[in-house]
Write an enzyme that holds these catalytic residues in place. Structure first.
Site, PDB file in Angstrom:
ATOM      1  N   GLY A  28       0.666  -1.142  -0.011  1.00 54.50           N
ATOM      2  CA  GLY A  28      -0.152  -0.030  -0.111  1.00 54.50           C
ATOM      3  C   GLY A  28       1.010   1.266  -0.161  1.00 54.50           C
ATOM      4  O   GLY A  28       2.032   1.220  -0.322  1.00 54.50           O
ATOM      5  N   LYS A  29       0.141   2.456   0.028  1.00 56.67           N
ATOM      6  CA  LYS A  29       0.963   3.636   0.045  1.00 56.67           C
ATOM      7  C   LYS A  29       2.038   3.520   1.335  1.00 56.67           C
ATOM      8  O   LYS A  29       3.091   4.319   1.049  1.00 56.67           O
ATOM      9  CB  LYS A  29       0.003   4.475   0.044  1.00 56.67           C
ATOM     10  N   PHE A  30       1.714   3.179   2.572  1.00 59.75           N
ATOM     11  CA  PHE A  30       2.375   3.464   3.595  1.00 59.75           C
ATOM     12  C   PHE A  30       3.342   2.408   4.069  1.00 59.75           C
ATOM     13  O   PHE A  30       3.851   2.452   5.021  1.00 59.75           O
ATOM     14  CB  PHE A  30       1.644   3.848   4.695  1.00 59.75           C
ATOM     15  N   ARG A  32       4.057  -2.288   3.679  1.00 61.02           N
ATOM     16  CA  ARG A  32       3.591  -3.574   3.097  1.00 61.02           C
ATOM     17  C   ARG A  32       2.597  -4.554   4.029  1.00 61.02           C
ATOM     18  O   ARG A  32       2.655  -4.198   5.145  1.00 61.02           O
ATOM     19  CB  ARG A  32       4.803  -4.320   2.613  1.00 61.02           C
ATOM     20  N   ALA A  99      -7.546 -12.173   5.105  1.00 58.85           N
ATOM     21  CA  ALA A  99      -8.528 -12.312   4.112  1.00 58.85           C
ATOM     22  C   ALA A  99      -7.971 -13.338   2.967  1.00 58.85           C
ATOM     23  O   ALA A  99      -7.308 -12.667   2.203  1.00 58.85           O
ATOM     24  CB  ALA A  99      -9.045 -11.255   3.735  1.00 58.85           C
ATOM     25  N   ASP A 142     -14.572   4.436   2.944  1.00 57.79           N
ATOM     26  CA  ASP A 142     -14.421   4.490   1.659  1.00 57.79           C
ATOM     27  C   ASP A 142     -14.322   3.405   0.927  1.00 57.79           C
ATOM     28  O   ASP A 142     -13.472   2.608   0.562  1.00 57.79           O
ATOM     29  CB  ASP A 142     -12.676   4.847   1.597  1.00 57.79           C
ATOM     30  N   ASN A 147     -10.949  -2.121  -2.066  1.00 60.47           N
ATOM     31  CA  ASN A 147     -11.048  -2.162  -0.527  1.00 60.47           C
ATOM     32  C   ASN A 147     -11.720  -3.123   0.203  1.00 60.47           C
ATOM     33  O   ASN A 147     -11.814  -3.111   1.339  1.00 60.47           O
ATOM     34  CB  ASN A 147     -11.379  -0.800   0.101  1.00 60.47           C
ATOM     35  N   ASP A 160     -11.017  -1.315   4.389  1.00 62.78           N
ATOM     36  CA  ASP A 160     -10.465  -0.099   4.575  1.00 62.78           C
ATOM     37  C   ASP A 160     -10.923   0.740   5.600  1.00 62.78           C
ATOM     38  O   ASP A 160     -11.056   1.973   5.959  1.00 62.78           O
ATOM     39  CB  ASP A 160     -11.072   0.797   3.283  1.00 62.78           C
TER      40      ASP A 160
HETATM   41  P1  AMP Z   1      -3.306  -1.932   1.767  1.00 62.62           P
HETATM   42  O1  AMP Z   1      -2.004  -1.344   2.183  1.00 62.62           O
HETATM   43  O2  AMP Z   1      -4.067  -1.887   2.711  1.00 62.62           O
HETATM   44  O3  AMP Z   1      -3.843  -1.281   0.343  1.00 62.62           O
HETATM   45  O4  AMP Z   1      -3.113  -3.434   1.415  1.00 62.62           O
HETATM   46  C1  AMP Z   1      -2.194  -3.693   0.048  1.00 62.62           C
HETATM   47  C2  AMP Z   1      -2.608  -4.851  -0.387  1.00 62.62           C
HETATM   48  O5  AMP Z   1      -2.367  -6.115   0.587  1.00 62.62           O
HETATM   49  C3  AMP Z   1      -4.184  -4.979  -0.520  1.00 62.62           C
HETATM   50  O6  AMP Z   1      -4.531  -4.915  -1.664  1.00 62.62           O
HETATM   51  C4  AMP Z   1      -4.643  -6.699  -0.297  1.00 62.62           C
HETATM   52  O7  AMP Z   1      -4.163  -7.535  -1.543  1.00 62.62           O
HETATM   53  C5  AMP Z   1      -3.400  -6.930   0.541  1.00 62.62           C
HETATM   54  N1  AMP Z   1      -4.070  -6.992   1.871  1.00 62.62           N
HETATM   55  C6  AMP Z   1      -4.087  -5.768   2.651  1.00 62.62           C
HETATM   56  N2  AMP Z   1      -4.645  -6.483   4.062  1.00 62.62           N
HETATM   57  C7  AMP Z   1      -4.887  -7.832   3.766  1.00 62.62           C
HETATM   58  C8  AMP Z   1      -5.392  -8.637   4.730  1.00 62.62           C
HETATM   59  N3  AMP Z   1      -6.020  -8.457   5.773  1.00 62.62           N
HETATM   60  N4  AMP Z   1      -5.533  -9.935   4.314  1.00 62.62           N
HETATM   61  C9  AMP Z   1      -5.086 -10.320   2.999  1.00 62.62           C
HETATM   62  N5  AMP Z   1      -4.667  -9.427   2.247  1.00 62.62           N
HETATM   63  C10 AMP Z   1      -4.395  -8.232   2.555  1.00 62.62           C
END
Ligand code: AMP
Length: 281
Positions: A28-30, A32, A99, A142, A147, A160
């Site tokens: 993500g932006k901030f 991994r 997830a 959002d 999300n 999200d």
């Molecule tokens: P985020 O920084 O929340 O955008 O997360 C980046 C990516 O990691 C997401 O687009 C998902 O594909 C994966 N991800 C984030 N949280 C989870 C989770 N709790 N379980 C499984 N995959 C996740």
């Protein structure tokens, strides 16, 4: 608002030593996200690593903190759990429910569009989760396909939660779409919980047709289409009149006239097509 269990998970002093880190799940932006296993219980979680430097750069320390507190207190089968968090000198670690099914967005891109049964099941799950949030005075989550995550049974999880700053920034760097925003938001007018009802209409359309209803070449054109509610239904894939009726009753400019969450749950299209267990196979 916080339950005893929520307090315990924060009181408990977690550290990186408590986890065995597995494969990266995404970026993500901030920071991994990794799959991880709590060493003692062998419980599988997702560990989100956020760099403090980034949080400071965007000056969102207070918002992040408040939103972490909110997400920890929420308990709903369609809202991704935040079990707790800890930090070291450089990073903040969020212990999240894992997830296994990944992003709903991935499924939508793979199949182009969903069946009416799948779409209705996800809309019902989202509506129930939002009703729970509105009861707790939490609004404007959002919600958009990237999300939304799926668990191992295909149950939808809003992931999200409270991450509006993060998600919005992420989206800006991606393509800056306004697609999911209600007219009152794009016009910068005051808004309330009814923005979520609008977004349910957008998502219902995107689930059934594979594209959001007001998509356009430029942001300005999307903006114009949203404020005009320039809604039309493609001839393919074919969808039922009831599905179109629900979408038309949600994509209403006057926010006070949008179908309420209760009425969505009782809508004939939902009653006919949604699986109340929330499980999509
Ligand atoms: P985020 O920084 O929340 O955008 O997360 C980046 C990516 O990691 C997401 O687009 C998902 O594909 C994966 N991800 C984030 N949280 C989870 C989770 N709790 N379980 C499984 N995959 C996740």
């Amino acid at each position: 608002m916080e339950t005893q269990k929520g307090q315990e998970s924060r009181r408990r002093e977690w550290s990186l030593r408590d986890f065995e880190i597995g494969k990266p799940l995404g970026k993500g932006k901030f920071g991994r996200v990794y799959v991880a296993r709590e060493a003692k219980s062998k419980y599988i979680v997702a560990l989100k690593v956020i760099f403090k430097e980034q949080i400071e750069k965007y000056k969102i320390q207070h918002q992040l903190r408040r939103e972490m507190e909110i997400q920890t207190s929420l308990r709903h089968p369609n809202i991704l759990r935040l079990y707790g968090w800890f930090h070291d000198d450089e990073r903040i670690f969020l212990i999240l429910e894992y997830a296994h099914g990944g992003e709903l967005y991935g499924l939508l891109r793979k199949t182009n569009y969903l069946s009416e049964e799948q779409a209705a099941t996800y809309i019902l799950s989202l509506t129930q989760a939002l009703a729970y949030c509105h009861e707790k005075n939490v609004i404007h989550r959002d919600i958009k396909p990237e999300n939304l995550l799926l668990d191992h049974e295909g149950r939808l999880k809003i992931a999200d939660f409270g991450w509006s700053v993060q998600s919005r920034s992420k989206r800006q760097t991606m393509c800056g779409t306004l697609d999911y925003l209600a007219p009152e938001m794009v016009e910068n007018r005051p808004h309330d919980y009814a923005v979520d009802n609008w977004t349910l209409g957008i998502l219902c359309y995107e689930f059934l047709y594979g594209i959001p209803p007001f998509e356009a070449e430029s942001q300005t054109d999307t903006f114009k289409r949203i404020i005009k509610v320039d809604l039309n239904f493609p001839s393919a894939p074919q969808t039922s009149a009831e599905a179109k009726h629900l979408i038309t009753r949600l994509l209403v400019k006057d926010s006070s006239k949008r179908l309420s969450l209760q009425r969505i749950m009782e809508h004939p299209w939902i009653v006919k097509n949604a699986d109340p267990s929330g499980i999509c196979k």
